[in-house]
Design a protein around this motif. Structure first.
Motif, short mmCIF file in Angstrom:
data_model
loop_
_atom_site.label_atom_id
_atom_site.label_comp_id
_atom_site.label_asym_id
_atom_site.label_seq_id
_atom_site.Cartn_x
_atom_site.Cartn_y
_atom_site.Cartn_z
N MET A 1 64.20 -1.36 21.02
CA MET A 1 63.83 -1.30 22.43
C MET A 1 62.60 -0.44 22.63
N THR A 2 61.72 -0.89 23.51
CA THR A 2 60.53 -0.12 23.88
C THR A 2 60.38 -0.15 25.39
N MET A 3 60.09 1.02 25.99
CA MET A 3 59.86 1.12 27.43
C MET A 3 58.47 1.70 27.65
N VAL A 4 57.68 1.01 28.49
CA VAL A 4 56.31 1.42 28.77
C VAL A 4 56.11 1.45 30.28
N ILE A 5 55.54 2.53 30.78
CA ILE A 5 55.11 2.60 32.17
C ILE A 5 53.63 2.24 32.18
N THR A 6 53.27 1.26 33.01
CA THR A 6 51.89 0.80 33.07
C THR A 6 51.40 0.83 34.51
N ALA A 7 50.24 1.44 34.71
CA ALA A 7 49.57 1.43 36.01
C ALA A 7 48.47 0.38 35.94
N LEU A 8 48.42 -0.49 36.96
CA LEU A 8 47.42 -1.55 37.02
C LEU A 8 46.61 -1.41 38.30
N LYS A 9 45.32 -1.59 38.20
CA LYS A 9 44.48 -1.65 39.39
C LYS A 9 44.54 -3.08 39.94
N SER A 10 44.33 -3.21 41.22
CA SER A 10 44.33 -4.52 41.86
C SER A 10 43.39 -5.45 41.11
N GLY A 11 43.89 -6.64 40.77
CA GLY A 11 43.10 -7.63 40.04
C GLY A 11 43.32 -7.63 38.54
N ALA A 12 43.97 -6.61 38.00
CA ALA A 12 44.24 -6.55 36.56
C ALA A 12 45.20 -7.67 36.16
N VAL A 13 44.99 -8.21 34.97
CA VAL A 13 45.82 -9.31 34.48
C VAL A 13 46.42 -8.93 33.14
N LEU A 14 47.72 -9.17 32.98
CA LEU A 14 48.43 -9.03 31.70
C LEU A 14 48.86 -10.43 31.29
N ASN A 15 48.39 -10.89 30.15
CA ASN A 15 48.71 -12.22 29.68
C ASN A 15 49.62 -12.11 28.47
N HIS A 16 50.91 -12.40 28.64
CA HIS A 16 51.89 -12.30 27.56
C HIS A 16 52.22 -13.70 27.06
N GLN A 17 51.73 -14.03 25.90
CA GLN A 17 52.02 -15.32 25.30
C GLN A 17 53.29 -15.22 24.45
N ARG A 18 54.33 -15.84 24.84
CA ARG A 18 55.55 -16.01 24.05
C ARG A 18 55.98 -14.77 23.28
N MET A 19 56.43 -13.76 23.98
CA MET A 19 56.94 -12.55 23.34
C MET A 19 58.23 -12.89 22.60
#
Length: 131
Positions: A57-75
């Motif tokens: 298990m991994t836990m990550v806190i992520t702050a994103l600015k408006s417009g930021a994109v996270l693209n997760h392909q098939r985790m």
């Protein structure tokens, strides 16, 4: 059980912290404040910090600015996404879902998805492997 820690780095000099132990308490407001005060936040559209990491298990806190994109392909793991601040849009399986503070999404392994920050946002993202 062996206690695991993260070591300080040039970009995160106060980075020493326990990330795996028999119990780990996570001060979310303190980590969010830290993320938004680091140079990475000034320079980039996102900043994140791993707050827990074990073999499954991994836990990550992520702050994103408006417009930021996270693209997760098939985790390959299960994935949860909790909106702690702001508003995001998630596209998966041809659907677009908007989420706001307090909402959680759960993805089974191998489900591709893209996350767009509609406003400055903070997310708690967790990956985990089921036995």
């Amino acid at each position: 059980m062996e206690i695991k820690t993260n070591q300080a780095t040039k970009n995160r000099p106060e980075g020493n912290r326990v990330i795996d132990a028999p119990y780990v308490f996570i001060d979310i407001p303190r980590f969010v404040e830290q993320l938004k005060n680091e140079k990475s936040w000034e320079k980039n559209d996102r900043n994140g910090i791993t707050v827990f990491k074990s073999s499954g298990m991994t836990m990550v806190i992520t702050a994103l600015k408006s417009g930021a994109v996270l693209n997760h392909q098939r985790m390959e793991e299960f994935f949860t996404l909790q909106v702690m601040q702001g508003e995001i849009q998630t596209e998966t399986d041809g659907k677009i879902i908007q989420s706001i503070q307090g909402q959680i999404a759960v993805f089974h392994p191998n489900i591709a998805h893209t996350i767009l920050a509609l406003s400055d946002s903070v997310l708690m993202m967790t990956t985990y492997v089921c036995p």
